[in-house]
Design a protein around this motif. Structure first.
Motif, PDB file in Angstrom:
ATOM      1  N   ILE A   5     -81.330-131.063 -14.169  1.00  0.00           N
ATOM      2  CA  ILE A   5     -82.692-131.259 -13.660  1.00  0.00           C
ATOM      3  C   ILE A   5     -82.707-131.005 -12.155  1.00  0.00           C
ATOM      4  O   ILE A   5     -81.864-131.520 -11.415  1.00  0.00           O
ATOM      5  CB  ILE A   5     -83.201-132.682 -13.978  1.00  0.00           C
ATOM      6  N   ASP A   6     -83.652-130.194 -11.731  1.00  0.00           N
ATOM      7  CA  ASP A   6     -83.858-129.913 -10.313  1.00  0.00           C
ATOM      8  C   ASP A   6     -84.539-131.120  -9.658  1.00  0.00           C
ATOM      9  O   ASP A   6     -85.144-131.951 -10.347  1.00  0.00           O
ATOM     10  CB  ASP A   6     -84.747-128.660 -10.221  1.00  0.00           C
ATOM     11  N   LEU A   7     -84.449-131.196  -8.337  1.00  0.00           N
ATOM     12  CA  LEU A   7     -85.058-132.322  -7.618  1.00  0.00           C
ATOM     13  C   LEU A   7     -86.457-131.966  -7.073  1.00  0.00           C
ATOM     14  O   LEU A   7     -87.460-132.507  -7.522  1.00  0.00           O
ATOM     15  CB  LEU A   7     -84.121-132.755  -6.483  1.00  0.00           C
ATOM     16  N   ASP A   8     -86.484-131.033  -6.115  1.00  0.00           N
ATOM     17  CA  ASP A   8     -87.737-130.775  -5.404  1.00  0.00           C
ATOM     18  C   ASP A   8     -88.758-130.050  -6.275  1.00  0.00           C
ATOM     19  O   ASP A   8     -88.460-129.016  -6.868  1.00  0.00           O
ATOM     20  CB  ASP A   8     -87.453-129.982  -4.119  1.00  0.00           C
ATOM     21  N   ASP A   9     -89.924-130.639  -6.356  1.00  0.00           N
ATOM     22  CA  ASP A   9     -91.051-130.151  -7.149  1.00  0.00           C
ATOM     23  C   ASP A   9     -90.809-130.193  -8.651  1.00  0.00           C
ATOM     24  O   ASP A   9     -91.513-129.538  -9.427  1.00  0.00           O
ATOM     25  CB  ASP A   9     -91.493-128.755  -6.673  1.00  0.00           C
ATOM     26  N   VAL A  10     -89.820-131.003  -9.043  1.00  0.00           N
ATOM     27  CA  VAL A  10     -89.628-131.327 -10.452  1.00  0.00           C
ATOM     28  C   VAL A  10     -89.635-132.857 -10.593  1.00  0.00           C
ATOM     29  O   VAL A  10     -90.372-133.415 -11.404  1.00  0.00           O
ATOM     30  CB  VAL A  10     -88.327-130.711 -11.005  1.00  0.00           C
ATOM     31  N   SER A  37     -95.299-117.873  -2.827  1.00  0.00           N
ATOM     32  CA  SER A  37     -93.909-117.426  -3.006  1.00  0.00           C
ATOM     33  C   SER A  37     -92.963-118.596  -2.785  1.00  0.00           C
ATOM     34  O   SER A  37     -93.218-119.463  -1.933  1.00  0.00           O
ATOM     35  CB  SER A  37     -93.580-116.326  -1.991  1.00  0.00           C
ATOM     36  N   TYR A  38     -91.876-118.591  -3.541  1.00  0.00           N
ATOM     37  CA  TYR A  38     -90.836-119.616  -3.354  1.00  0.00           C
ATOM     38  C   TYR A  38     -90.188-119.439  -1.985  1.00  0.00           C
ATOM     39  O   TYR A  38     -89.645-120.379  -1.422  1.00  0.00           O
ATOM     40  CB  TYR A  38     -89.802-119.479  -4.477  1.00  0.00           C
ATOM     41  N   ASN A  39     -90.255-118.204  -1.477  1.00  0.00           N
ATOM     42  CA  ASN A  39     -89.706-117.931  -0.140  1.00  0.00           C
ATOM     43  C   ASN A  39     -90.776-118.257   0.898  1.00  0.00           C
ATOM     44  O   ASN A  39     -91.690-117.463   1.141  1.00  0.00           O
ATOM     45  CB  ASN A  39     -89.278-116.467  -0.041  1.00  0.00           C
ATOM     46  N   ILE A 144     -84.023-127.675 -16.151  1.00  0.00           N
ATOM     47  CA  ILE A 144     -85.447-127.844 -15.848  1.00  0.00           C
ATOM     48  C   ILE A 144     -85.617-127.597 -14.351  1.00  0.00           C
ATOM     49  O   ILE A 144     -85.014-128.299 -13.535  1.00  0.00           O
ATOM     50  CB  ILE A 144     -85.936-129.265 -16.221  1.00  0.00           C
ATOM     51  N   ASP A 145     -86.404-126.584 -13.970  1.00  0.00           N
ATOM     52  CA  ASP A 145     -86.510-126.171 -12.564  1.00  0.00           C
ATOM     53  C   ASP A 145     -87.911-125.620 -12.314  1.00  0.00           C
ATOM     54  O   ASP A 145     -88.666-125.370 -13.261  1.00  0.00           O
ATOM     55  CB  ASP A 145     -85.450-125.089 -12.279  1.00  0.00           C
ATOM     56  N   ASP A 146     -88.241-125.425 -11.040  1.00  0.00           N
ATOM     57  CA  ASP A 146     -89.533-124.808 -10.709  1.00  0.00           C
ATOM     58  C   ASP A 146     -89.340-123.445 -10.046  1.00  0.00           C
ATOM     59  O   ASP A 146     -90.324-122.798  -9.699  1.00  0.00           O
ATOM     60  CB  ASP A 146     -90.344-125.704  -9.766  1.00  0.00           C
ATOM     61  N   SER A 147     -88.096-123.045  -9.840  1.00  0.00           N
ATOM     62  CA  SER A 147     -87.824-121.753  -9.209  1.00  0.00           C
ATOM     63  C   SER A 147     -87.531-120.708 -10.278  1.00  0.00           C
ATOM     64  O   SER A 147     -86.634-120.900 -11.110  1.00  0.00           O
ATOM     65  CB  SER A 147     -86.622-121.882  -8.263  1.00  0.00           C
TER      66      SER A 147
HETATM   67 MG   LIG Z   1     -87.284-127.183  -7.000  1.00  0.00          MG
END
Ligand SMILES: [Mg+2]
Length: 193
Positions: A5-10, A37-39, A144-147
């Protein structure tokens, strides 16, 4: 199964807090919806170096501990634990932010994660690792990620697939078979039953 599991925005509503910090500090009028953009350097039309500098300044500010959890995340991870899944935190954050990250997790998600991995995607001193490599190493069956890029790096590694949290920075991405878009933690629980 083991789930990465990702941390930021998850788990942690990072973008909302960062946008507020950025507006207050640099007199911008950004909203989360503007982050196409993710960037982040592309969103602001600044150099990658300057964008990372701003993210690190935020990371060292007192605001980092005040970030709220993503709605529904706590109940959802408790439910995953109750279903006997093993949860590993895999974050792009730099290990320099280990202390603040552990403090935040202890406040909002105590005892949830069996292991925590910093893959240093923005570090200037430590070599980055791909989340796919970490999933392979620890035997994670799902990520599970948002990127979008992180999802692709785990695609084919995590046998049960990848869940991508819908966000303005991934909304226009076409997902390969095995990567599923989710819109909330309730959605995650539904996909995992
Ligand atoms: Mg994230």
């Amino acid at each position: 199964m083991k789930i990465g599991i990702d941390l930021d925005d998850v788990l942690c509503d990072y973008a909302t807090a960062f946008v507020k910090y950025h507006n207050d500090t640099y007199s911008t009028t950004l909203t989360k919806a503007d982050i196409w953009s993710y960037n982040f350097w592309d969103v602001l039309n600044i150099s990658r170096e300057e964008a990372v500098k701003r993210v690190y300044a935020f990371g060292r500010s007192s605001k980092m501990m005040d970030i709220d959890p993503v709605p529904g995340a706590k109940r959802a991870v408790d439910s995953l634990l109750a279903r006997n899944h093993e949860l590993s935190l895999i974050t792009a954050r730099d290990a320099d932010f280990s202390d603040i990250t552990h403090h935040w997790l202890a406040r909002h998600f105590p005892g949830v994660f069996s292991d925590i991995h910093f893959v240093n995607h923005y570090s200037t001193t430590t070599a980055p690792r791909s989340k796919g490599d970490v999933c392979r190493e620890i035997g994670a069956s799902m990520m599970i990620d948002d990127s979008f890029d992180n999802a692709i790096s785990c695609h084919g590694v995590c046998g049960s697939g990848v869940l991508l949290f819908d966000a303005p920075w991934n909304a226009n991405k076409e997902l390969p078979v095995g990567v599923h878009r989710v819109f909330s933690w309730y959605d995650v629980l539904e996909k995992l039953t």
